[in-house]
Write an enzyme that holds these catalytic residues in place. Structure first.
Site: not given
Ligand code: SF4
Ligand code: SF4
Lengths: 391, 556
Positions: A123-124, A205, A208, A231
């Protein structure tokens, strides 16, 4: 001193910079970096998070036109977006670039925006690392806000770091303590991120990030309960410069500025000159390497419509002499310099007999039309012309 | 002196503005570091490991008081209060901040100065005889030609990206003080049998790693053919000079590899084409330039004070014994101001000293100063009656060292103290030698001697043409100094010969002392110079002096 040393490698440069700037005031270091041509273009990468205001304020004082890259993962707190707008306005930042993940990639890899639950690293990568890498193309260095006191792998960071031999990463606040940050914010009465008051010490985010309770580690609220602490932006992983489609069409530069290429009838090479068909001869263009001996072309010199001379690299000046000789031997057709020619060389190109320049899209983006037009008045300030012919 | 026209003024101002813009475009990414580099070099900006260096042009070494004062201001405002006069008749500032350079260039443009083509692979700032227009031994003034070449070579579109740097020097005297034969092109003013003006042109000289004496490519080139002929040489070099190896890229190697005959043929072919571009208007420009170099209006006054001071003041006598050169006007003299005070860094001047020199020039030297490639400052037109006053003013500024042409008037490149490429220090050796011979009080007895020191094989200290040359090398981590003997940069040019193994830092100064003692023994009388003795006897007696009594521990 006859020869200048070769340009230093990034790692040599980093070593030198770390010793040169040890013990210097952060503002002075930043001022030097942003004004030093040897750094080249530098961007500030900012999360507009809990402490970002320090660097944003500093650069706004030095040069509010400094590019600021803001990565909007599209998973941020609405407060962050609001805070970003507020700060940009308040500080008069004129070049904030909000970067978002590629539409197409999100569609393919995270349709439901739930990838962070399954695989945070991916995702990062999708939402931060890859967009940042694209945004940093063209920059030779970037500034980030990491500090040693933040713990983890950050305890050992230096002010200047070598990022995989591609660019320099600058951490002007590396040696700042938490108190230094707090003091700077108080002394300059800077606005805080709205979530700071709610116990968020480090803000990323929304899915998170959680608040940190008293006594907890500073970044404990990030990716809570996982081993993940960075990240990916700050890990030296690199996406190659993919994604940018190769653009092949050339840009023509003449005294009027940029123009599309109007020659679509192809090019011959000198070796084929003997057996050209009559149709080819009716519109004849030829490509010449800059090592070509102009006198070899004499038998055809009146029949050629366009000659294109290759500039493999801007610092190889042979093409200028070739153009000069072609003109003196009586070539009156169109003469074009093709390849790596700088805007700074436009007047030279014209004075040595070329009519126009053909450059790549990449170069045209980097040195836009205005930079070429600045040199379009090539007849002025010309010592040689004064000597050649009475007017 | 040449007076800048509106055209010249606009040119340098525009150029400074363009550089400011290039700095900005580097910062915003329009130019990469590779692209920016030659552009900044062409504007005199050189990058060293720890600092930048800005090299400002003093074309053929000539400047006036206002310009000298502007240089002093730059030294104070943007540097550490001093400047360094180089072996290329230029001035170097060693600590400017890069971001200040556009401001420096702008301030220089206001006094008709610039840093254009003082570095980089282009035609460099042209050099000439530092006594031009003044020396009694001169038959024709080289400055109009030097200025003519300066203008023609400035921003020449065809020759801004050559294989390597390209240096042109001009002289008009039987005594070559411009090292003509060791330049890429050397121009010597000559007249043909009919008395028409022209040049003997030599090509392919140079020092550096492979020192070579230039070869005559044309023994008489009519003046009207000068520019097209220079274009032809440059064009041939631009096309066939090597670009694959920077150590083989100078034109001396091109000439060496192709032979002077082939080069001459190519140049003549190219010349026949280039010549068509010139319709003669360049000769009108030449005439206008020449008019700017008319002789100053000499003053009529008594020179009695000069003789009186010589009788009464021993310091003045010693100064006038060494630091003067005959002027074409018998009442006048040329004064060389030494920037080599014993123990100082050769070529360095403080801003205060620069201002004193500016004042003296304005008051007593028809507002003219020269910079010599031997790193001294010249006052070219001093009336002898004014000499006592000039000497007093120099003395109060610490500028009256009486050592011109003597052993302590030596040339040393910056060496390890400033230069990244250095393999050894050179300034400390220079200081050590000057101090030692000052202690011995032998300098004046030794007489005319050229000693030159380079800190690496790139030879910026011109050691190849020193009567005694010293080359600093590094051998397994320690500095080792190699001695060459018999070099000569004048009209009788020759390259010095390596005499034997090198000496360590501690041994080199005693070694030079042994060499000099041997010379004093060997000479027929005080008028026989070191170089003459060397040419008469060869290296052997000097070798013996250097090595036999000293077998112990010289560096192998
Ligand atoms: S911090 Fe979380 S939501 Fe944001 S990009 Fe990384 S994994 Fe995705
Ligand atoms: S000779 Fe070597 S050490 Fe001396 S200035 Fe030149 S390059 Fe530097």
């Amino acid at each position: 001193m006859p020869l200048e040393n070769p340009i230093l490698s990034i790692s040599e440069r980093v070593t030198e910079l770390n010793s040169r700037y040890r013990n210097q005031k952060t503002e002075d270091v930043l001022r030097d970096i942003l004004k030093d041509p040897l750094f080249g273009p530098v961007a500030l990468v900012s999360s507009f998070g809990a402490e970002a205001v320090v660097l944003l304020h500093m650069i706004s004082v030095i040069d509010p036109a400094t590019p600021v890259i803001f990565i909007d993962t599209e998973m941020l707190f609405p407060q962050t977006l609001a805070y970003q707008k507020d700060l940009a306005e308040k500080f008069g930042l004129t070049d904030v670039r909000r970067i978002t993940p590629s539409r197409e990639a999100v569609f393919q890899r995270d349709t439901d925006n739930l990838l962070h639950l399954a695989d945070r690293d991916s995702c990062c990568a999708l939402r931060k690392t890859e967009p940042l890498e694209r945004a940093l193309i063209g920059f030779d260095a970037w500034i980030g806000g990491r500090k040693r006191f933040q713990g983890g792998v950050r305890v050992a960071i230096e002010m200047f770091e070598n990022e995989a031999d591609t660019r320099i990463k600058i951490n002007p606040l590396a040696h700042w303590s938490r108190e230094d940050v707090a003091d700077y914010i108080t002394v300059n009465t800077l606005p805080r991120h709205p979530l700071v008051a709610k116990g968020y010490l480090s803000i990323g985010c929304a899915p998170c990030t959680t608040p940190v309770s008293a006594g907890e580690d500073y970044r404990a609220g990030r990716w809570r309960g996982e081993e993940k602490t960075e990240c990916g932006i700050h890990l030296a992983s690199h996406v190659p410069n993919s994604g940018e489609p190769e653009v092949n069409t050339a840009v023509i530069v003449n005294d009027e500025g940029f123009a599309p290429d109007d020659w679509d009838r192809g090019y011959s090479v000198f070796e084929d000159m003997d057996d050209l068909s009559e149709t080819q001869k009716s519109a004849l263009a030829i490509d010449l390497p800059n090592t070509f001996d102009a006198t070899d072309l004499l038998p055809w010199i009146d029949q050629i419509d366009l000659i294109r001379v290759e500039f493999p690299v801007f610092s190889d000046g042979r093409g200028f002499s070739l153009a000069q000789r072609l003109r003196l031997l009586g070539y009156h057709g169109r003469l074009r310099a093709k390849g790596h020619v700088l805007a700074d060389q436009y007047a030279m190109v014209r004075r040595s007999g070329f009519d126009e320049v053909e450059i790549s899209h990449e170069l045209a983006n980097r040195q836009p039309q205005s930079q070429w037009s600045a040199r379009a008045a090539w007849q002025t300030h010309n010592y040689q012309q004064k000597f050649y012919q009475s007017t | 002196m040449y007076n800048y026209t509106t055209f010249d003024k606009d040119f340098v101002a525009t150029r400074a503005a363009q550089f400011r813009d290039q700095v900005q475009r580097r910062i915003n990414g329009s130019l990469t570091e590779d692209e920016f580099r030659p552009l900044r070099l062409m504007n005199g900006l050189y990058m060293l490991l720890h600092a930048y260096m800005l090299r400002v042009a003093i074309p053929y070494g000539t400047l006036n008081g206002t310009q000298m004062r502007a240089l002093a201001d730059v030294a104070d405002r943007w540097d550490k209060g001093y400047a360094h006069f180089s072996t290329r008749q230029n001035i170097q500032f060693h600590w400017p901040k890069l971001q200040d350079v556009p401001d420096i260039l702008e301030s220089l443009a206001k006094v008709d100065m610039h840093a254009i083509q003082t570095s980089g692979s282009c035609i460099r700032s042209v050099t000439s005889d530092h006594f031009a227009g003044a020396a009694a031994d001169e038959y024709e003034d080289p400055r109009p030609t030097a200025e003519f070449v300066r203008q023609w070579s400035t921003d020449h579109p065809e020759f801004a990206f050559l294989p390597r740097k390209f240096k042109i020097a001009v002289t008009g005297s039987a005594r070559d003080r411009a090292v003509i034969k060791l330049h890429d092109i050397g121009l010597t003013l000559v007249r043909n049998a009919a008395g028409a003006p022209g040049y003997e042109v030599s090509v392919g000289g140079g020092l550096g790693r492979t020192p070579m004496i230039g070869k005559v490519i044309r023994d008489f080139l009519p003046r009207a053919d000068l520019l097209p002929y220079l274009e032809a040489i440059l064009q041939v070099y631009n096309q066939i000079g090597r670009r694959d190896n920077k150590y083989k890229a100078r034109i001396k190697i091109t000439v060496h590899e192709h032979g002077i005959e082939e080069i001459r043929n190519r140049v003549e072919e190219s010349f026949s084409l280039q010549r068509m571009r010139f319709d003669g208007v360049d000769q009108d420009i030449f005439a206008r330039i020449e008019a700017d170099f008319a002789e100053p209006i000499y003053k009529q006054a008594s020179i009695e004070g000069y003789e009186i001071a010589r009788q009464s003041d021993p310091l003045f006598r010693s100064f006038t014994d060494t630091n003067l050169h005959p002027h074409k006007n018998a009442d006048y003299t040329i004064v060389t101001v030494s920037l080599k005070a014993h123990g100082a860094t050769p070529g360095d001047a403080s801003s205060a000293q620069m201002r004193v020199l500016a004042d003296i020039a304005e008051r007593w030297s028809h507002d003219e100063l020269r910079v010599s490639h031997e790193q001294n400052i010249i006052l070219p037109h001093v009336h002898k009656g004014d000499l006592p006053a000039v000497h007093a003013a120099l003395r109060s500024a610490g500028l009256a060292t009486a050592n011109i042409g003597l052993i302590s008037d030596l040339i040393a490149c910056p060496g390890m103290d400033y230069c990244d490429l250095a393999t050894a220090r050179s300034i400390n050796i220079a200081q050590g030698i000057a101090t030692r011979f000052d202690e011995l009080k032998l300098e004046h007895d030794i007489g005319h001697l050229k000693l030159k020191i380079s800190g690496c094989i790139n030879a910026c200290g011109h050691h190849h043409v020193g009567h005694i040359g010293i080359l600093g090398l590094e051998k397994s981590g320690v500095e080792s100094y190699q001695i060459t003997l018999g070099g000569d940069g004048t009209e009788t040019a020759s390259i010095g010969k390596i005499i034997g193994p090198g000496f360590s830092t501690d041994e080199i100064i005693p070694a030079i002392e042994r060499l000099i003692m041997a010379y004093l023994d060997l000479r027929l009388d005080a008028s026989e110079t070191f170089l003459t003795v060397f040419r008469r006897l060869g290296p052997q007696p000097f070798k013996t002096a250097l090595y036999t009594n000293e077998v112990k521990n010289h560096a192998a």
